[in-house]
Scaffold this active site. Structure first.
Site, short mmCIF file in Angstrom:
data_model
loop_
_atom_site.label_atom_id
_atom_site.label_comp_id
_atom_site.label_asym_id
_atom_site.label_seq_id
_atom_site.Cartn_x
_atom_site.Cartn_y
_atom_site.Cartn_z
N CYS B 163 49.14 -30.55 10.98
CA CYS B 163 49.51 -31.92 11.29
C CYS B 163 48.41 -32.92 10.96
O CYS B 163 48.60 -34.13 11.07
CB CYS B 163 49.92 -32.01 12.75
N HIS B 303 47.36 -39.41 18.42
CA HIS B 303 48.14 -38.28 17.92
C HIS B 303 49.42 -38.22 18.77
O HIS B 303 50.49 -38.07 18.22
CB HIS B 303 47.32 -37.00 18.01
N GLU B 314 44.34 -35.35 24.94
CA GLU B 314 43.91 -36.45 24.07
C GLU B 314 43.43 -37.62 24.94
O GLU B 314 42.42 -38.27 24.62
CB GLU B 314 45.04 -36.90 23.14
N LYS B 335 54.64 -41.91 17.29
CA LYS B 335 55.52 -40.73 17.20
C LYS B 335 56.69 -40.86 18.17
O LYS B 335 57.70 -40.16 18.02
CB LYS B 335 54.75 -39.45 17.50
N HIS B 340 57.45 -36.50 14.83
CA HIS B 340 56.23 -35.94 14.28
C HIS B 340 56.46 -35.57 12.81
O HIS B 340 57.15 -34.60 12.51
CB HIS B 340 55.81 -34.71 15.09
N PHE B 399 47.33 -27.58 14.10
CA PHE B 399 47.19 -26.14 14.35
C PHE B 399 46.01 -25.61 13.54
O PHE B 399 45.71 -26.12 12.45
CB PHE B 399 48.47 -25.39 13.93
#
Lengths: 105, 413
Positions: B163, B303, B314, B335, B340, B399
């Site tokens: 991502c 994010h 976060e 988002k 996403h 990831f």
């Protein structure tokens, strides 16, 4: 000893004419079908599809386009074209001739 | 960074619109781009919603043959590149081609093609596989096809950092310009992974929302009832230029890229560590490169995935980095509206950060109806806010434990 009447001869002639007409019609059908597949696969116009058009030089195909085109021909005409045979299929006429011979067989 | 790097063009296709303008207008109106999945039958799937591209006409950008041979992710990249280059009024020709590069990241490449061709393999055998399978699946073919179409002969690359892919592409492209390896870069990220395997795979991880009843409310970053992210597809690309090159040709400048931070959690392939110190270090690294004080940051495009862990950690990381200033910061997760976009997320969000700087308008976090007590920053809930933005930060974490952060600044004078 066989005796032919005029009628028999006429029938025979008619039969032969039918074969020739069918053969020609078959040819036309093959030609049109081949060209239809080519137009679809290579995104080219009917006008570009003259018999002597080369796939690579005139119709903008690369080697992968050719592989895909051949797979499509195999699917449409129920034939199997080997890589060796593929080397000789450079123009639209080559493909039409190739398929015509195999269809008659 | 040695040379100053500026953004002079944008191009995007997103679930909110097939241009940057449409996307931006939808964002500022607080609209959701999430809906029921139409690309495949979701009967047996837990998740039945996604952010799909809508009313997109691929034939405006590619011919019929290309449409058949290219995975959607490559077509989205080609469309965005055409729009970005046109937006920048950039001409690529014999005199500059070797100084123009293309970095386009992608998390999953042509997953949709891979799935279809695997079915074909099982059904019809190996002789019936399209010769375009491999070149449609490889993740770098987005960048490859764009460089071919634009005849851009400089550096070409594809970051595959889940991502964070789009952020890494823009960060690395900025450095290519700053370091003198190129004068112009087309950079960003793309993914088109609203596919059965992708949805089933993220379902198996319990990573995506199953809030099927109200798709537009499924992505709820920082909300107590958030239940995972929503998969989206799309692309975002920017034209980056060395400031003097841009000035010489009289280009319009949207914003300057002043910092890029990239760190690894070295902890777990999918979970951030408690407190997300890796994300905090990434923000600090970007601030250090930018050479600015944390109090100079006005806005963070978070994010903010809408997963329980990300949003909480976060928030903790932002507080650890910005301390007192974290209360004064505007932090929003777009988002909540786009979903996403996977490898495209960081790029689309960098564009949004740049637009916020240009327009003096901060898009909101929608669906924040029940704030999570553990998420206690100013998330610009529900409605866009008119506010001057001098410096904006864009966070993306992927990831593999990758944390990538960009900092953008309004260019003065």
């Amino acid at each position: 000893m066989a005796v032919f009447t005029c009628d028999d001869v006429n029938k025979n002639l008619h039969f032969k004419r039918c074969i020739i007409t069918n053969y020609k019609r078959g040819n036309m059908e093959i030609e049109e079908k081949v060209i239809k597949v080519i137009m679809e696969q290579l995104d080219v116009t009917r006008e570009q599809c003259v018999p002597e058009a080369s796939f690579i030089n005139d119709l903008g195909a690369d080697s992968l386009d050719l592989m895909e085109l051949i797979m499509e021909m195999e699917e449409n005409f129920d034939v199997e074209i080997s890589d060796e045979e593929l080397q000789n299929l450079r123009t639209i006429q080559d493909v039409i001739d190739y398929i015509r011979i195999r269809e008659i067989k | 960074m040695q040379r100053q790097v500026v953004i002079t063009g944008f191009g995007a296709v997103t679930p909110l619109g097939n241009t940057v303008r449409e996307t931006w207008e939808a964002l500022c109106a607080g609209k959701s781009g999430i809906g029921e999945i139409t690309k495949f039958d979701t009967r047996d799937f837990e998740t039945k919603i996604a952010g799909e591209i809508k009313n997109f006409d691929p034939l405006s950008f590619v011919n019929k043959k290309e449409l058949r041979h290219l995975d959607d992710f490559i077509i989205y990249a080609l469309a965005s590149a055409e729009m970005a280059v046109s937006d920048a009024a950039l001409s690529i020709n014999d005199t500059n081609a070797e100084r123009v590069g293309v970095y386009i990241g992608s998390a999953i490449g042509g997953l949709g093609t891979l799935e279809k061709e695997k079915e074909q393999l099982l059904r019809c055998g190996p002789g019936k596989i399209s010769p375009f399978t491999i070149p449609s699946v490889l993740a770098n073919l987005g960048a490859g096809h764009v460089s071919i179409k634009l005849r851009a002969k400089g550096p070409v690359n594809c970051s595959v950092t889940a991502c964070a892919s789009g952020t890494c592409a823009i960060g690395d492209a900025s450095r290519a310009i700053a370091g003198g390896y190129a004068d112009v870069m087309i950079a960003g990220g793309v993914d088109a992974a609203v596919t059965p395997l992708c949805v089933a795979g993220f379902n198996a991880m319990r990573a995506i929302s199953v809030h099927n009843a109200e798709p537009e409310k499924a992505s709820r970053p920082f909300d107590r009832h958030r239940d995972g992210f929503v998969i989206s597809e799309g692309c975002g690309l920017v034209v980056l230029e060395d400031l003097s090159t841009a000035r010489q040709r009289g280009a319009r400048i949207y914003a300057e890229i002043i910092g890029y931070g990239l760190t690894s959690d070295a902890f777990h392939f999918a979970s951030p560590p408690p407190g997300h110190e890796g994300a905090a270090r990434s923000m600090k690294a970007a601030l250090a490169e930018a050479g600015i004080d944390p109090v100079e940051v006005d806005y963070i495009n978070a994010h903010g995935t809408s997963t329980q862990m990300n949003d909480r950690y976060e928030t903790e990381a932002i507080k650890a980095v910005f301390r007192e200033h974290s209360k004064a910061l505007a932090v929003s997760s777009t988002k909540s509206m786009t979903g996403h976009l996977l490898g495209a997320a960081g790029a689309v969000e960098a564009i949004i950060a740049a637009k916020a700087i240009c327009e003096g308008l901060i898009p909101p976090t929608i669906n924040l109806d029940h704030p999570d007590p553990a998420c206690d920053l100013d998330y610009v809930p529900h409605r866009a806010r008119k506010q001057e933005v001098g410096v904006a930060m864009s966070n993306t974490f992927g990831f593999g434990g990758v944390n990538a952060v960009l900092i953008l600044k309004k260019l003065k004078g």
